[in-house]
Design a protein around this motif. Structure first.
Motif, short mmCIF file in Angstrom:
data_model
loop_
_atom_site.label_atom_id
_atom_site.label_comp_id
_atom_site.label_asym_id
_atom_site.label_seq_id
_atom_site.Cartn_x
_atom_site.Cartn_y
_atom_site.Cartn_z
N MET A 134 -68.34 -43.37 -8.56
CA MET A 134 -67.06 -43.91 -8.17
C MET A 134 -65.98 -43.31 -9.06
N TYR A 135 -64.85 -43.07 -8.46
CA TYR A 135 -63.75 -42.42 -9.17
C TYR A 135 -62.48 -43.27 -9.09
N LYS A 136 -61.70 -43.23 -10.16
CA LYS A 136 -60.38 -43.84 -10.14
C LYS A 136 -59.43 -42.88 -9.45
N ILE A 137 -58.24 -43.35 -9.13
CA ILE A 137 -57.30 -42.54 -8.35
C ILE A 137 -56.95 -41.22 -9.03
N ASN A 138 -56.71 -41.23 -10.33
CA ASN A 138 -56.36 -39.98 -11.02
C ASN A 138 -57.52 -39.00 -11.03
N GLU A 139 -58.74 -39.51 -11.16
CA GLU A 139 -59.91 -38.64 -11.11
C GLU A 139 -60.07 -38.02 -9.73
N ALA A 140 -59.94 -38.83 -8.70
CA ALA A 140 -60.06 -38.33 -7.33
C ALA A 140 -58.98 -37.31 -7.03
N ALA A 141 -57.77 -37.58 -7.48
CA ALA A 141 -56.66 -36.65 -7.25
C ALA A 141 -56.93 -35.32 -7.93
N THR A 142 -57.43 -35.37 -9.15
CA THR A 142 -57.73 -34.14 -9.89
C THR A 142 -58.81 -33.34 -9.18
N ILE A 143 -59.85 -34.01 -8.74
CA ILE A 143 -60.93 -33.33 -8.01
C ILE A 143 -60.39 -32.66 -6.76
N ALA A 144 -59.50 -33.34 -6.06
CA ALA A 144 -58.94 -32.82 -4.80
C ALA A 144 -57.83 -31.80 -5.03
N GLY A 145 -57.32 -31.72 -6.25
CA GLY A 145 -56.24 -30.78 -6.53
C GLY A 145 -54.89 -31.24 -5.99
N ILE A 146 -54.72 -32.54 -5.93
CA ILE A 146 -53.45 -33.12 -5.47
C ILE A 146 -53.01 -34.17 -6.48
N THR A 147 -51.84 -34.74 -6.27
CA THR A 147 -51.35 -35.79 -7.16
C THR A 147 -51.82 -37.17 -6.69
N ALA A 148 -51.81 -38.13 -7.60
CA ALA A 148 -52.14 -39.51 -7.23
C ALA A 148 -51.13 -40.02 -6.20
N HIS A 149 -49.88 -39.61 -6.33
CA HIS A 149 -48.85 -39.99 -5.37
C HIS A 149 -49.23 -39.51 -3.96
N THR A 150 -49.66 -38.26 -3.86
CA THR A 150 -50.07 -37.71 -2.56
C THR A 150 -51.26 -38.46 -2.01
N LEU A 151 -52.18 -38.80 -2.88
CA LEU A 151 -53.36 -39.55 -2.47
C LEU A 151 -52.97 -40.92 -1.90
N ARG A 152 -52.05 -41.60 -2.54
CA ARG A 152 -51.57 -42.89 -2.03
C ARG A 152 -50.88 -42.70 -0.67
N TYR A 153 -50.10 -41.64 -0.57
CA TYR A 153 -49.41 -41.33 0.69
C TYR A 153 -50.42 -41.11 1.81
N TYR A 154 -51.46 -40.31 1.53
CA TYR A 154 -52.49 -40.05 2.54
C TYR A 154 -53.12 -41.35 3.02
N GLU A 155 -53.41 -42.24 2.09
CA GLU A 155 -54.01 -43.51 2.47
C GLU A 155 -53.04 -44.34 3.31
N LYS A 156 -51.80 -44.42 2.86
CA LYS A 156 -50.78 -45.22 3.57
C LYS A 156 -50.55 -44.71 4.99
N GLU A 157 -50.57 -43.39 5.16
CA GLU A 157 -50.29 -42.79 6.45
C GLU A 157 -51.51 -42.69 7.37
N GLY A 158 -52.67 -43.15 6.91
CA GLY A 158 -53.86 -43.09 7.74
C GLY A 158 -54.49 -41.70 7.79
N ILE A 159 -54.19 -40.88 6.79
CA ILE A 159 -54.75 -39.54 6.73
C ILE A 159 -56.14 -39.59 6.11
N LEU A 160 -56.47 -40.71 5.49
CA LEU A 160 -57.80 -40.95 4.95
C LEU A 160 -58.33 -42.25 5.53
N PRO A 161 -59.66 -42.34 5.67
CA PRO A 161 -60.21 -43.64 6.05
C PRO A 161 -59.89 -44.66 4.95
#
Length: 119
Positions: free
Chosen positions: A1-28
């Motif tokens: 399991m990963y925290k948001i900053n860890e997941a963002a780093t792995i994906a090469g994006i920012t935590a802000h972008t990750l939150r946006y993806y979730e909010k917009e339904g771009i991620l399950p």
């Protein structure tokens, strides 16, 4: 399991972008711990990988969202998801051919200039 900053780093994006993806339904939907903090599983990381891949290849967000929506529905939508990906791949192949043609033209111009340097 990963925290948001860890997941963002792995994906090469920012935590802000990750939150946006979730909010917009771009991620399950993402699970949360007892404190309400997002926790990302290996499956979530795999989703991030394909989403970032599709985004880098200029797939419209609308189509990425549709793939996610269909995936949540289940296996009965595999053909629909496959069609979206195949259509996108065809577009990419046309772009690649165009890019290769342009590279060839640039190479010819470089060769021309290199010949002019010898004079």
């Amino acid at each position: 399991m990963y925290k948001i900053n860890e997941a963002a780093t792995i994906a090469g994006i920012t935590a802000h972008t990750l939150r946006y993806y979730e909010k917009e339904g771009i991620l399950p939907p993402i699970e949360r711990d007892s404190g309400g903090r997002r926790i990302y599983s290996e499956e979530n990381i795999a989703w991030l990988d394909i989403v970032t891949c599709l985004k880098k290849t200029n797939m419209p967000m609308k189509e990425i969202k549709e793939i996610v929506r269909l995936s949540i529905i289940g296996d009965q939508t595999i053909d629909d998801r496959k069609k979206i990906l195949m259509d996108h791949k065809r577009k990419m192949m046309r772009q690649l051919e165009e890019l290769q043609d342009n590279i060839s033209k640039i190479d010819k111009k470089i060769a021309f200039y290199e010949g002019a340097d010898e004079c």
